[in-house]
Design an enzyme around this catalytic site. Structure first.
Site, mmCIF file in Angstrom:
data_model
loop_
_atom_site.group_PDB
_atom_site.id
_atom_site.type_symbol
_atom_site.label_atom_id
_atom_site.label_comp_id
_atom_site.label_asym_id
_atom_site.label_seq_id
_atom_site.Cartn_x
_atom_site.Cartn_y
_atom_site.Cartn_z
ATOM 1 N N ARG A 95 0.810 -1.221 0.000
ATOM 2 C CA ARG A 95 0.000 0.000 0.000
ATOM 3 C C ARG A 95 0.848 1.280 0.000
ATOM 4 N NH1 ARG A 95 -3.475 -2.451 4.876
ATOM 5 N NH2 ARG A 95 -1.582 -3.695 5.008
ATOM 6 N N GLY A 142 2.149 -14.161 5.069
ATOM 7 C CA GLY A 142 1.301 -13.665 6.156
ATOM 8 C C GLY A 142 2.064 -13.534 7.468
ATOM 9 N N GLU A 155 -9.970 -9.980 10.916
ATOM 10 C CA GLU A 155 -9.386 -8.972 10.030
ATOM 11 C C GLU A 155 -10.499 -8.206 9.319
ATOM 12 O OE1 GLU A 155 -5.927 -8.177 9.667
ATOM 13 O OE2 GLU A 155 -6.268 -9.236 11.543
ATOM 14 N N ASN A 212 0.568 1.958 6.884
ATOM 15 C CA ASN A 212 0.361 1.107 5.715
ATOM 16 C C ASN A 212 0.488 1.894 4.419
ATOM 17 O OD1 ASN A 212 -0.179 -1.335 7.139
ATOM 18 N ND2 ASN A 212 -2.150 -0.457 7.695
HETATM 19 C C1 UD1 Z 1 -1.911 -6.542 10.983
HETATM 20 C C2 UD1 Z 1 -2.852 -7.458 11.752
HETATM 21 C C3 UD1 Z 1 -4.076 -6.648 12.168
HETATM 22 C C4 UD1 Z 1 -3.656 -5.458 13.004
HETATM 23 C C5 UD1 Z 1 -2.610 -4.620 12.257
HETATM 24 C C6 UD1 Z 1 -2.020 -3.590 13.191
HETATM 25 C C7 UD1 Z 1 -2.599 -9.723 10.857
HETATM 26 C C8 UD1 Z 1 -3.188 -10.767 10.015
HETATM 27 N N1 UD1 Z 1 -3.251 -8.577 10.937
HETATM 28 O O1 UD1 Z 1 -2.568 -6.144 9.795
HETATM 29 O O2 UD1 Z 1 -4.947 -7.459 12.941
HETATM 30 O O3 UD1 Z 1 -4.758 -4.666 13.326
HETATM 31 O O4 UD1 Z 1 -1.527 -5.449 11.797
HETATM 32 O O5 UD1 Z 1 -1.244 -2.658 12.516
HETATM 33 O O6 UD1 Z 1 -1.589 -9.940 11.481
HETATM 34 N N2 UD1 Z 1 4.802 -9.095 7.555
HETATM 35 C C9 UD1 Z 1 5.785 -10.026 7.342
HETATM 36 N N3 UD1 Z 1 5.526 -11.078 6.523
HETATM 37 C C10 UD1 Z 1 4.328 -11.267 5.928
HETATM 38 C C11 UD1 Z 1 3.316 -10.312 6.142
HETATM 39 C C12 UD1 Z 1 3.586 -9.237 6.971
HETATM 40 O O7 UD1 Z 1 6.883 -9.902 7.866
HETATM 41 O O8 UD1 Z 1 4.179 -12.270 5.211
HETATM 42 C C13 UD1 Z 1 5.079 -7.933 8.425
HETATM 43 C C14 UD1 Z 1 4.994 -6.620 7.686
HETATM 44 O O9 UD1 Z 1 6.267 -6.266 7.162
HETATM 45 C C15 UD1 Z 1 4.516 -5.662 8.758
HETATM 46 C C16 UD1 Z 1 3.755 -6.545 9.724
HETATM 47 O O10 UD1 Z 1 4.120 -7.884 9.438
HETATM 48 O O11 UD1 Z 1 5.580 -5.034 9.438
HETATM 49 C C17 UD1 Z 1 2.244 -6.371 9.589
HETATM 50 O O12 UD1 Z 1 1.853 -6.673 8.268
HETATM 51 P P1 UD1 Z 1 0.752 -5.855 7.514
HETATM 52 O O13 UD1 Z 1 0.568 -6.437 6.184
HETATM 53 O O14 UD1 Z 1 1.022 -4.415 7.596
HETATM 54 O O15 UD1 Z 1 -0.535 -6.224 8.412
HETATM 55 P P2 UD1 Z 1 -1.872 -5.387 8.571
HETATM 56 O O16 UD1 Z 1 -2.713 -5.592 7.384
HETATM 57 O O17 UD1 Z 1 -1.559 -3.997 8.943
HETATM 58 CA CA CA Z 2 0.266 -2.794 9.073
#
Ligand code: UD1
Ligand code: CA
Length: 460
Positions: free
Chosen positions: A15, A78, A155, A228
């Site tokens: 995003r 994820g 979510e 984000n």
């Molecule tokens: C996530 C949470 C959501 C919460 C929000 C808070 C999940 C499924 N959802 O959503 O409940 O309200 O954070 O900000 O956890 N990342 C990885 N590997 C991956 C995917 C993500 O390392 O495969 C890391 C990203 O770099 C990031 C963090 O995990 O730093 C969160 O990922 P992001 O995609 O931003 O999650 P949200 O959709 O914000």
């Molecule tokens: Ca996030």
């Protein structure tokens, strides 16, 4: 407390619409992730595991701490999958594991400490840090039963219309017993709208297994704002800016307009210094007492003494400025500029890798590069050190009490001895001995009765 921290920072941050990994986007001149690493460091954890993936090498670079273990998540499947990537690094660790998203730089170590204290006190298997916010859009929602116990997280994309009305959100901060975590992660699947392994699913799993789940509401919801997209990035920056500026003002620094003053948290500024609007001070800069800076000035990784005045619109990077120095307006101090006590750098002057001795003046329209100026030197307007021959840089040495006439070209390598003078408009390409006058320019000639207009000539 036996504590390990896992930071999830492998995502590419779709995003953000960026080629730069999200956690490296700068906030007040520092990568977003470094704020979180600072907060984590204050908890004195036994281990810190950073899960990296997208442009892993770049993310690794920002932290030189030997305490950090990096694990690579090659495919971003994820947050649950990301957390599981830390398993091998922590296989012998027993204690509490604090799991954090890498994209929320506003969290403070004191809130994290409070959160973990609560986790210990309640003897929870899993604690989640939550927040109550007016606009929960985009976040996972916290589901509680009639007793107020947390039973799961849903979510945004998977939530029903009713669930979307819940305004308690998941901050992405979890404290779990190591004994619980790895087992719980085994059970999650990717059957959801995003086909991802959600870390949030461990909550429901703990609840189903009748384990103790503890939802802790953060007192300042700003602290858990995630980044984000770029609009959230700017919001987070404005909050951090206010924190830094407020603490500076409380410590005795005057900010004429804190709204347009951007200072990184690592910067140190002495009391009774005044900063005018539109000024940015970043990196490891240190500013002394009683200085006046700006407006519209950019300072990076530079060190100032006391009573330094920087007038409007200067750019100063990697420079050292001693006490009682006046700079600008419109001056450019580049790396390794060293300005000694009482010196003056005036308007439209560029200084690079040069030492300007005490009391010396470069007042107008000059370039001084790769030069050593002694004390009480006067550099006339429009003087240039011709330091580059197209292949190499050469040095200019100007000794104490030299007077360089206006518009002098100093063709380096060159040395102008103590007390010497150069005539205005000279090109000086040979060393000038102590106490002498050097003039290097064509002699003036006079052509009498010169008519500028050729027609005028003919008529006569
Ligand atoms: C996530 C949470 C959501 C919460 C929000 C808070 C999940 C499924 N959802 O959503 O409940 O309200 O954070 O900000 O956890 N990342 C990885 N590997 C991956 C995917 C993500 O390392 O495969 C890391 C990203 O770099 C990031 C963090 O995990 O730093 C969160 O990922 P992001 O995609 O931003 O999650 P949200 O959709 O914000
Ligand atoms: Ca996030």
């Amino acid at each position: 407390m036996n504590l390990a921290v896992v930071i999830l920072a492998a995502g590419m941050g779709k995003r953000m619409k960026s080629d730069i990994p999200k956690v490296l986007h700068p906030v007040l001149g520092r990568p977003m992730l470094s704020y979180l690493l600072d907060a984590v460091n204050n908890l004195s954890p036994k281990r810190v595991v950073l899960v990296v993936g997208h442009r892993a090498q770049d993310v690794k670079k920002i932290s030189d701490s030997k305490k950090i273990t990096y694990v690579v998540q090659t495919k971003q499947l994820g947050t649950g999958h990301a957390a599981n990537c830390a398993k091998s690094a922590l296989k012998n660790f027993k204690g509490n594991i604090l799991i954090l998203n890498g994209d929320f730089p506003l969290i403070t170590s004191s809130s994290l400490k409070k959160f973990m204290k609560d986790h210990e006190k309640k003897n929870a298997d899993l604690s989640i840090l939550t927040a109550l916010i007016d606009d929960p859009h985009g976040y996972g929602r916290i589901k509680r039963d009639q007793n107020g116990d947390v039973i799961g997280i849903v979510e945004e994309k998977d939530a029903s219309r009713e669930e979307r009305l819940i305004n308690e959100i998941n901050s992405g901060t979890y404290c779990v017993k190591s004994s619980f975590l790895w087992n719980a992660l085994k059970k999650i699947n990717s059957r959801n709208k995003q086909s991802e392994y959600y870390l949030t699913d461990i909550v429901q799993s703990a609840h189903k297994d009748s384990l103790k789940v503890n939802g802790v509401i953060v007192s300042d919801s700003d602290e858990v704002m995630g980044v984000n997209d770029r609009s959230e990035l700017s919001y987070v920056q404005s909050v951090l800016k206010w924190r830094v500026n407020e603490s500076l003002m409380r410590s005795g620094v005057t900010l004429i307009d804190p709204e347009t003053t951007y200072i990184s948290p690592e910067v140190r500024i002495g009391r009774d210094t005044t900063i005018y609007p539109n000024t940015h001070i970043y990196g490891k800069s240190q500013i002394g007492r009683d200085c006046v800076i700006g407006p519209s000035t950019w300072i990076e990784d530079s060190k100032f003494g006391n009573r330094v005045t920087i007038r409007s619109s200067c750019r100063i990077t990697n420079a050292t400025i001693n006490n009682n120095v006046n700079i600008g307006p419109f001056a450019h101090l580049r790396p390794e500029a060293q300005i000694m006590d009482g010196a003056k750098i005036g308007n439209f002057v560029e200084i690079k890798k040069s030492k300007i001795g005490p009391g010396s003046k470069v007042s107008h329209l000059s370039y001084v590069g790769d030069a050593m100026l002694g004390k009480d030197v006067n550099i006339g307007a429009g003087t240039i050190t011709c330091n580059y021959d197209g292949f190499e840089k050469h040095k200019t040495v100007v000794e104490d009490n030299v007077f360089i006439g206006s518009d002098t070209m100093l063709v380096a390598p060159i040395k102008v001895g103590k007390g010497a003078t150069t005539g205005a408009g000279s090109t000086i390409s040979k060393d000038v001995p102590e106490g002498s006058l050097a003039i290097g320019r064509a002699r003036q000639i006079i052509i009498k009765d010169w008519k500028r207009n050729p027609k005028e000539k003919k008529r006569k």
